[in-house]
Motif scaffolding. Structure first.
Motif, PDB file in Angstrom:
ATOM      1  N   GLY A   1      59.880  72.697-101.347  1.00  0.00           N
ATOM      2  CA  GLY A   1      59.993  72.392-102.773  1.00  0.00           C
ATOM      3  C   GLY A   1      61.201  73.056-103.420  1.00  0.00           C
ATOM      4  O   GLY A   1      61.730  72.565-104.424  1.00  0.00           O
TER       5      GLY A   1
ATOM      6  N   ASP B   1      64.279  70.747-103.553  1.00  0.00           N
ATOM      7  CA  ASP B   1      64.261  69.841-104.699  1.00  0.00           C
ATOM      8  C   ASP B   1      64.694  70.570-105.972  1.00  0.00           C
ATOM      9  O   ASP B   1      65.489  70.040-106.760  1.00  0.00           O
ATOM     10  CB  ASP B   1      62.864  69.254-104.886  1.00  0.00           C
ATOM     11  N   ALA B   2      64.169  71.777-106.170  1.00  0.00           N
ATOM     12  CA  ALA B   2      64.492  72.546-107.371  1.00  0.00           C
ATOM     13  C   ALA B   2      65.971  72.922-107.401  1.00  0.00           C
ATOM     14  O   ALA B   2      66.620  72.816-108.448  1.00  0.00           O
ATOM     15  CB  ALA B   2      63.619  73.798-107.439  1.00  0.00           C
TER      16      ALA B   2
ATOM     17  N   CYS C   1      68.464  71.382-105.885  1.00  0.00           N
ATOM     18  CA  CYS C   1      69.236  70.154-106.059  1.00  0.00           C
ATOM     19  C   CYS C   1      69.204  69.722-107.531  1.00  0.00           C
ATOM     20  O   CYS C   1      70.247  69.380-108.109  1.00  0.00           O
ATOM     21  CB  CYS C   1      68.689  69.065-105.148  1.00  0.00           C
ATOM     22  N   ALA C   2      68.052  69.772-108.152  1.00  0.00           N
ATOM     23  CA  ALA C   2      67.917  69.391-109.562  1.00  0.00           C
ATOM     24  C   ALA C   2      68.695  70.348-110.463  1.00  0.00           C
ATOM     25  O   ALA C   2      69.369  69.913-111.410  1.00  0.00           O
ATOM     26  CB  ALA C   2      66.443  69.372-109.963  1.00  0.00           C
TER      27      ALA C   2
ATOM     28  N   SER D   1      70.237  63.136-101.451  1.00  0.00           N
ATOM     29  CA  SER D   1      69.015  63.526-102.166  1.00  0.00           C
ATOM     30  C   SER D   1      68.023  64.169-101.206  1.00  0.00           C
ATOM     31  O   SER D   1      67.982  63.817-100.022  1.00  0.00           O
ATOM     32  CB  SER D   1      68.366  62.295-102.802  1.00  0.00           C
ATOM     33  N   PRO D   2      67.192  65.094-101.706  1.00  0.00           N
ATOM     34  CA  PRO D   2      66.186  65.716-100.846  1.00  0.00           C
ATOM     35  C   PRO D   2      65.257  64.672-100.233  1.00  0.00           C
ATOM     36  O   PRO D   2      64.803  63.751-100.925  1.00  0.00           O
ATOM     37  CB  PRO D   2      65.398  66.622-101.802  1.00  0.00           C
ATOM     38  N   ALA D   3      65.005  64.806 -98.950  1.00  0.00           N
ATOM     39  CA  ALA D   3      64.107  63.876 -98.255  1.00  0.00           C
ATOM     40  C   ALA D   3      63.603  64.541 -96.977  1.00  0.00           C
ATOM     41  O   ALA D   3      64.332  65.306 -96.338  1.00  0.00           O
ATOM     42  CB  ALA D   3      64.828  62.581 -97.908  1.00  0.00           C
ATOM     43  N   ASP D   4      62.356  64.241 -96.618  1.00  0.00           N
ATOM     44  CA  ASP D   4      61.788  64.734 -95.364  1.00  0.00           C
ATOM     45  C   ASP D   4      62.388  63.938 -94.208  1.00  0.00           C
ATOM     46  O   ASP D   4      62.366  62.698 -94.232  1.00  0.00           O
ATOM     47  CB  ASP D   4      60.264  64.582 -95.352  1.00  0.00           C
TER      48      ASP D   4
ATOM     49  N   ARG E   1      63.938  69.350 -94.540  1.00  0.00           N
ATOM     50  CA  ARG E   1      64.149  68.702 -95.838  1.00  0.00           C
ATOM     51  C   ARG E   1      65.524  69.154 -96.344  1.00  0.00           C
ATOM     52  O   ARG E   1      65.654  70.211 -96.951  1.00  0.00           O
ATOM     53  CB  ARG E   1      63.051  69.073 -96.828  1.00  0.00           C
TER      54      ARG E   1
ATOM     55  N   ALA F   1      69.355  68.548 -98.422  1.00  0.00           N
ATOM     56  CA  ALA F   1      69.999  67.924 -99.582  1.00  0.00           C
ATOM     57  C   ALA F   1      71.423  68.475 -99.651  1.00  0.00           C
ATOM     58  O   ALA F   1      71.695  69.566 -99.129  1.00  0.00           O
ATOM     59  CB  ALA F   1      69.246  68.232-100.866  1.00  0.00           C
TER      60      ALA F   1
END
Length: 85
Positions: free
Chosen positions: A36, A39-40, A42-43, A55-58, A64, A66
């Motif tokens: 997680g 994602d944070a 990257c955002a 973009s984040p992806a499994d 994961r 990015a």
């Protein structure tokens, strides 16, 4: 070394500095223990002006990742291992 015996590393990277030369071919790799956090990060980078490259992806290889490019052309690569089970 932290008191609990687990090594800790922290970096606060500012989205500023001289422009990266074209074709520099280098990225700063930041590994997280929590997927997680990818994602944070990257955002947060995108909200600070970075362009999301990946973009984040499994992924099937249990990671994961990015990637972002800051306004000066520097690439930040984020990654976290996924539980293979």
């Amino acid at each position: 070394m932290a008191k609990d015996g687990v090594q800790k590393l922290h970096a606060n990277l500012a989205m500023s500095g001289p422009a990266a030369p074209d074709g520099a071919g280098a990225a700063i790799q930041i590994n997280f223990s929590d997927p997680g956090a990818v994602d944070a990060a990257c955002a947060r980078a995108a909200s600070s002006g970075a362009t999301v490259i990946i973009s984040p992806a499994d992924m099937f290889w249990c990671a994961r990742p990015a990637r972002v490019r800051d306004p000066f052309g520097h690439v930040r690569a984020f990654n976290a291992a996924l539980d293979p089970h």
